[in-house]
Design a protein around this motif. Structure first.
Motif, short mmCIF file in Angstrom:
data_model
loop_
_atom_site.label_atom_id
_atom_site.label_comp_id
_atom_site.label_asym_id
_atom_site.label_seq_id
_atom_site.Cartn_x
_atom_site.Cartn_y
_atom_site.Cartn_z
N THR A 610 -14.69 -37.16 4.06
CA THR A 610 -14.87 -38.60 4.25
C THR A 610 -14.99 -38.93 5.73
O THR A 610 -15.85 -39.71 6.15
CB THR A 610 -13.70 -39.37 3.61
OG1 THR A 610 -13.64 -39.04 2.22
CG2 THR A 610 -13.89 -40.86 3.76
N TYR A 611 -14.14 -38.34 6.55
CA TYR A 611 -14.25 -38.53 7.99
C TYR A 611 -15.62 -38.08 8.50
O TYR A 611 -16.26 -38.74 9.33
CB TYR A 611 -13.16 -37.74 8.71
CG TYR A 611 -11.82 -38.43 8.83
CD1 TYR A 611 -11.73 -39.77 9.16
CD2 TYR A 611 -10.64 -37.72 8.63
CE1 TYR A 611 -10.50 -40.40 9.28
CE2 TYR A 611 -9.40 -38.34 8.76
CZ TYR A 611 -9.34 -39.68 9.08
OH TYR A 611 -8.12 -40.29 9.20
N ALA A 612 -16.09 -36.93 8.02
CA ALA A 612 -17.36 -36.38 8.50
C ALA A 612 -18.53 -37.30 8.23
O ALA A 612 -19.47 -37.38 9.02
CB ALA A 612 -17.61 -35.01 7.87
N PHE A 613 -18.48 -38.01 7.10
CA PHE A 613 -19.61 -38.87 6.74
C PHE A 613 -19.36 -40.33 7.11
O PHE A 613 -20.13 -41.21 6.70
CB PHE A 613 -19.92 -38.72 5.25
CG PHE A 613 -20.63 -37.43 4.95
CD1 PHE A 613 -22.01 -37.35 5.02
CD2 PHE A 613 -19.93 -36.28 4.63
CE1 PHE A 613 -22.67 -36.15 4.77
CE2 PHE A 613 -20.58 -35.09 4.38
CZ PHE A 613 -21.96 -35.02 4.45
N THR A 614 -18.30 -40.58 7.88
CA THR A 614 -18.10 -41.92 8.45
C THR A 614 -18.09 -41.85 9.98
O THR A 614 -17.47 -42.69 10.64
CB THR A 614 -16.78 -42.54 7.93
OG1 THR A 614 -15.71 -41.61 8.12
CG2 THR A 614 -16.89 -42.93 6.47
N ASP A 615 -18.74 -40.85 10.52
CA ASP A 615 -18.88 -40.66 11.97
C ASP A 615 -17.54 -40.41 12.67
O ASP A 615 -17.42 -40.65 13.88
CB ASP A 615 -19.58 -41.87 12.62
CG ASP A 615 -21.10 -41.80 12.46
OD1 ASP A 615 -21.57 -40.90 11.73
OD2 ASP A 615 -21.80 -42.63 13.05
N GLN A 616 -16.55 -39.91 11.95
CA GLN A 616 -15.27 -39.54 12.56
C GLN A 616 -15.20 -38.01 12.65
O GLN A 616 -14.33 -37.37 12.07
CB GLN A 616 -14.11 -40.08 11.72
CG GLN A 616 -14.14 -41.58 11.50
CD GLN A 616 -13.88 -42.34 12.79
OE1 GLN A 616 -12.94 -42.04 13.52
NE2 GLN A 616 -14.73 -43.31 13.08
N LEU A 617 -16.14 -37.45 13.40
CA LEU A 617 -16.31 -35.99 13.36
C LEU A 617 -15.20 -35.25 14.08
O LEU A 617 -14.87 -34.12 13.72
CB LEU A 617 -17.67 -35.61 13.93
CG LEU A 617 -18.85 -36.07 13.04
CD1 LEU A 617 -20.16 -35.93 13.77
CD2 LEU A 617 -18.88 -35.28 11.75
N ASP A 618 -14.60 -35.86 15.10
CA ASP A 618 -13.46 -35.21 15.77
C ASP A 618 -12.31 -35.03 14.78
O ASP A 618 -11.66 -33.98 14.75
CB ASP A 618 -13.00 -36.03 16.97
CG ASP A 618 -13.97 -35.96 18.14
OD1 ASP A 618 -14.81 -35.04 18.14
OD2 ASP A 618 -13.88 -36.82 19.02
N ARG A 619 -12.06 -36.09 13.98
CA ARG A 619 -10.98 -36.01 13.00
C ARG A 619 -11.28 -34.95 11.94
O ARG A 619 -10.40 -34.18 11.54
CB ARG A 619 -10.78 -37.38 12.32
CG ARG A 619 -10.48 -38.53 13.26
CD ARG A 619 -9.14 -38.33 13.96
NE ARG A 619 -8.04 -38.20 13.03
CZ ARG A 619 -7.42 -39.23 12.45
NH1 ARG A 619 -7.80 -40.47 12.72
NH2 ARG A 619 -6.42 -39.04 11.62
N ALA A 620 -12.52 -34.91 11.50
CA ALA A 620 -12.91 -33.93 10.48
C ALA A 620 -12.77 -32.51 11.01
O ALA A 620 -12.23 -31.62 10.34
CB ALA A 620 -14.34 -34.19 10.03
N GLU A 621 -13.25 -32.29 12.23
CA GLU A 621 -13.18 -30.94 12.79
C GLU A 621 -11.74 -30.49 12.97
O GLU A 621 -11.39 -29.33 12.73
CB GLU A 621 -13.92 -30.88 14.12
CG GLU A 621 -14.04 -29.47 14.67
CD GLU A 621 -15.01 -29.38 15.83
OE1 GLU A 621 -15.16 -28.26 16.37
OE2 GLU A 621 -15.63 -30.39 16.19
N SER A 622 -10.87 -31.42 13.40
CA SER A 622 -9.47 -31.08 13.55
C SER A 622 -8.84 -30.69 12.22
O SER A 622 -8.11 -29.69 12.12
CB SER A 622 -8.72 -32.27 14.16
OG SER A 622 -7.33 -32.02 14.23
N LEU A 623 -9.12 -31.46 11.17
CA LEU A 623 -8.57 -31.16 9.85
C LEU A 623 -9.05 -29.80 9.34
O LEU A 623 -8.26 -28.99 8.82
CB LEU A 623 -8.96 -32.25 8.86
CG LEU A 623 -8.14 -33.54 8.89
CD1 LEU A 623 -8.76 -34.58 7.97
CD2 LEU A 623 -6.71 -33.26 8.46
#
Length: 884
Positions: A610-623
């Motif tokens: 969900t983060y990755a597809f809402t432009d929150q890529l830093d959060r997604a990569e960290s997870l």
């Protein structure tokens, strides 16, 4: 050490061995696999002894041997290979050798008590690879030689490790030599090491050499006989030795020894007695010979056969019910009769003898001896797992203590990464049988034991457990949750959702019900088709929007709500807020963790996607970086680690780091290929890799991946990450197969719109379909682009808006198109989507005829690894120059 007799007609085999050892010990230190196959008695063990002798002064040698009665003992062969080497190191050095793999792999070798989550068998195998590689490097002054005799009787866990380990031998200064009987190996499991290596060898793998042993010719048999009996042994006598033994070296040696014992003249007149003498060397003849040694010796031999390998003289005496002095006397007699060798531990002179003795034990006596062996092992404090191989042989007798021991052994096997051994124990416990009130719990445990290895078997056992009384409310909830996961992994998502709904209907309000409801929402939503997706979304909204994330049940519902909202293209800021409530301190570590056995890894995965597809890529990569670390630490290096690499590949694809994305996705597929085929992770990784290769302009490579992994209809019942039909439509369009692409994209759009899933980044069907229709049906194409823009602006991310504006510009007048593209560049410049930004800048440069913009766009495309896009920008620059 040297074999006790010369090897006859084994020149090709010895030459292959000498070359393998020379290659290993040469300047390049080339490792490999040398496999000898042949029926019992053809001299495989003697060959391995010869190889040991020729390598003794040049290599470090580890050896192990399978045993007919210990095939159910997990990691038995691996422990024989590694424990002597590891015993040389103090505990702190041993731990350092294992590094991060210590907690995963050391318990399998008996070096540490299990701790942490149940390890994935693939993780244990990877840890063993690491340890052997480290040991090989520590022994760099002497290359490493591993000898595995009677591999057909190696335990399944060791065979599985050997199969995977030998695939990478070309990377290590290490030679593995195996010997096995082909028929027994084929009977055990056609996918084990010998067959896998045969496939590799047939593909021309230079690291694999396979040699099949043949029986001796009459001439070689005569040479063998004369070497022992003297040159006066005449031709008819020697010919009869060959006829009686069939040229089997072991039987020929034994027959000649009997001739010597009987002081029989080796001449034609004596040849008629050879058949009777030969019979005494095997089968019933061997048993009769053993009986002539006396009751005590016979009973002691039985005890030794029950113990199988590494036979303790004291334990054999206990089983035989005799004193140490009597056992020593029996050992001496059996050694003189060439039945056993060694002192303590003992071993049978040949596996054929061990088999004949074991099978000669009356069934009732054999069962009793196994029971007594289990008792002695348990009394010695060696644990239920060590005793379990004997408990498996005891006849069912309504013994509840035995049921308890087998359940305990199963738990110990699971804790070291041996689920198949656990399965055998639990299935045997069911035969005892357990008390009726315990049967459901045992079936539940059996279902949990097979979850990673066989989802269909898990489904069978968990359904049976749920259909009978005996599970308390907590276990019923957990059994249903695991049943749903197994059904989902078996491509039966609808059945998973139905099972959860049925159990939820009979569950009282509380945490258990919320867990079932969350799982129900998850597997319903993950289906490719459902009866009323919008209604499910509305129910999920009512259940989740008011929650604060106070416990895992609330966090699960918030996660599912956020994921569903992302697919629907709801306001991105609202979605991100839902994700924040689903996490603690921005991490699943203290909430829904990656290795959480109660909730599973799917929920934190959904947050990251969900983060990755809402432009929150830093959060997604960290997870997803946390996921890789958590899975590696826990030894979950099968499908779990494959999926974690796939998810990191997805993040890099979204960032526009296409080369990095390709690397992670190919690694995800490699890891998944080790586990099986057609897994959910195969679909996800292949889908993302195809999309990434298309972005790089490598259409032919994308087609290779699509064909290799059968990426296309029929699709699995679970959705693919991102939407599979959309990516296939994109591939078809890139290949110029426009009509097929339009049909695929139209079907994808119809299914997604029926479920009100409007996220054009997850499912880019509308933009691609608009481009496909632009020439033939521009009105419809412009309508599709306009609707996609509305949905993108509702969603609100810069990536979605920028992509939608880029598409709409295709159908606008030139001046308006330029402004739309300028806006697209502005939005995408603010996003983390570097590839989409480069796309928009190329389009803008072409629309404005700006050499400067195209040069900048070309540089961006190259930085992304999008060679095809960079070439397009360069072509446009060239065109502008030529027109100036």
């Amino acid at each position: 050490m040297k074999p006790s007799r010369p090897l006859y007609e084994r020149e090709p085999e010895l030459a292959a061995a000498a070359k393998a050892v020379d290659d290993l010990c040469g300047a390049q230190a080339v490792g490999g696999l040398l496999v000898f196959s042949g029926e019992a008695g053809l001299g495989k063990t003697a060959l391995l002894a010869e190889i040991r002798a020729m390598a003794a002064d040049r290599c470090t040698i580890w050896s192990a041997r399978g045993g007919e009665t210990v095939t159910s003992v997990p990691f038995h062969v691996v422990r024989q290979l590694l424990q002597p080497a590891l015993d040389r190191f103090p505990p702190d050095e041993t731990r350092a050798l294992f590094g991060d793999w210590y907690d995963t792999t050391a318990p399998a070798l008996g070096l540490a008590e299990p701790s942490g989550p149940q390890p994935d068998p693939q993780g244990v195998r990877d840890g063993l690879d690491y340890v052997v590689a480290r040991l090989a490097s520590r022994l760099s002054h002497r290359p490493l030689l591993l000898l595995v005799d009677d591999a057909h009787w190696a335990d399944g866990e060791s065979l599985s490790w050997l199969a995977s380990f030998t695939a990478r031998l070309g990377e290590l200064p290490l030679l593995v030599v195996q010997a096995y009987r082909p028929q027994e190996m084929a009977e055990r499991n056609a996918s084990y090491v010998a067959d896998r290596e045969a496939e590799r060898g047939s593909d021309g793998d230079s690291t694999v050499t396979r040699v099949a042993l043949r029986a001796l010719t009459p001439d070689a048999t005569a040479e063998l006989a004369r070497a022992a009996l003297g040159e006066h042994a005449d031709d008819p006598f020697c010919r009869e030795v060959w006829a009686v033994t069939g040229g089997n070296p072991y039987e020929a040696v034994e027959l000649v020894a009997k001739v010597q014992d009987q002081e029989l003249a080796p001449v034609e007149e004596s040849a008629g007695q050879l058949r009777e003498l030969g019979a005494s060397a095997r089968g019933s003849g061997l048993v009769a010979r053993l009986e002539r040694l006396g009751t005590n010796a016979n009973r002691f031999a039985w005890a030794a056969a029950v113990l199988g390998t590494d036979i303790s003289q004291e334990l054999a005496a206990t089983l035989a019910g005799m004193s140490s002095a009597e056992a020593a006397d029996c050992t001496a007699r059996l050694r003189d009769a060439r039945i056993v060798s060694g002192f303590d531990p003992l071993e049978f002179v040949h596996p054929l003898i061990a088999t004949a003795v074991y099978r000669s034990i009356p069934p009732a006596t054999r069962t009793a001896m196994h029971g007594r062996a289990a008792w002695a092992i348990t009394r010695a404090g060696l644990g239920a797992a060590a005793a379990s191989r004997h408990l498996l042989e005891v006849h069912p007798d309504d013994d509840q203590e035995l049921v308890a021991q087998l359940r305990e052994a199963a738990g110990q096997h699971l804790a070291v990464g041996a689920p198949e051994a656990a399965r055998r124990c639990l299935e045997r416990a069911l035969e005892e049988p357990p008390r009726p009130k315990d049967r459901a719990v045992l079936l539940y445990e059996l279902g949990c034991a097979t979850l990673l290895s066989s989802p269909p078997t898990t489904v069978q056992h968990l359904r049976a457990a749920l259909d009978m009384p005996g599970l308390d409310d907590g276990l019923r909830v957990d059994a249903t949750f695991r049943l749903a996961a197994a059904l989902a992994h078996n491509n039966q998502l609808k059945d998973a959702a139905l099972s959860l709904a049925a159990e939820a209907a009979r569950t009282a309000p509380g945490p258990g019900l919320m867990r079932l409801q969350a799982a129900h929402f998850m597997w319903e939503g993950m289906q490719v088709t459902e009866d009323d997706g919008p209604a499910r979304s509305r129910r999920l909204t009512r259940n989740a929007d008011h929650l604060k994330g106070r416990d895992n049940a609330e966090r699960a519902l918030l996660t599912l709500r956020a994921f569903d909202a992302m697919l629907r293209g709801e306001n991105a800021q609202v979605i991100v807020d839902l994700c924040e409530r689903a996490l603690i301190d921005g991490s699943p570590a203290r909430g829904l963790g990656w290795t959480d056995s109660e909730w599973g890894f799917e929920l934190p995965t959904m947050v990251g996607i969900t983060y990755a597809f809402t432009d929150q890529l830093d959060r997604a990569e960290s997870l997803f970086g946390e996921a890789v670390r958590a899975f590696e630490i826990s030894g979950w290096s099968g499908a779990h680690l494959a999926f974690a690499h796939t998810l990191l590949g997805m993040v890099h694809r979204r960032r526009g780091r296409l080369a990095e994305a390709e690397g992670f996705l190919r690694e995800g597929l490699r890891l998944a290929d080790r586990v099986g085929s057609g897994l959910p992770v195969h679909w996800d990784a292949a889908c993302l890799l195809i999309d990434t290769l298309l972005a790089r302009g490598r259409i032919a490579e994308a087609r290779v991946i699509a064909d290799r992994y059968a990426f296309g209809p029929p699709y699995p019942s679970a959705m693919v990450l991102p939407d599979g039909p959309c990516i296939r439509g994109r591939l078809l369009l890139a290949e110029g197969r426009k009509e097929e692409a339009i049909a695929e994209l139209e079907a994808a759009g119809a299914g997604l719109e029926a479920r009100e899933r409007f996220n054009g980044i997850w499912a880019p069907w509308a933009g691609d379909l608009a481009r496909a229709l632009a020439d033939d049906d521009p009105g419809r194409a412009a309508h599709l682009a306009a609707r996609a823009r509305v949905h993108a602006e509702r969603f609100g991310t810069d990536t979605a808006i920028g992509e939608a504006l880029r598409c709409v510009s295709l159908f606008a007048p030139p001046e308006e198109a330029e402004q739309l593209l300028a806006d697209a560049v502005r939005h995408l410049e603010r996003s983390s989507s570097a590839y989409e930004h480069a796309l928009a800048r190329v389009d803008y440069g072409i629309a404005t005829g700006s050499h400067r913009e195209l040069a900048r766009a070309q540089k961006q495309a190259m930085a992304c690894g999008a060679e095809g896009l960079a070439a397009r920008a360069q072509q446009a620059r060239t065109s502008i120059r030529s027109s100036e």
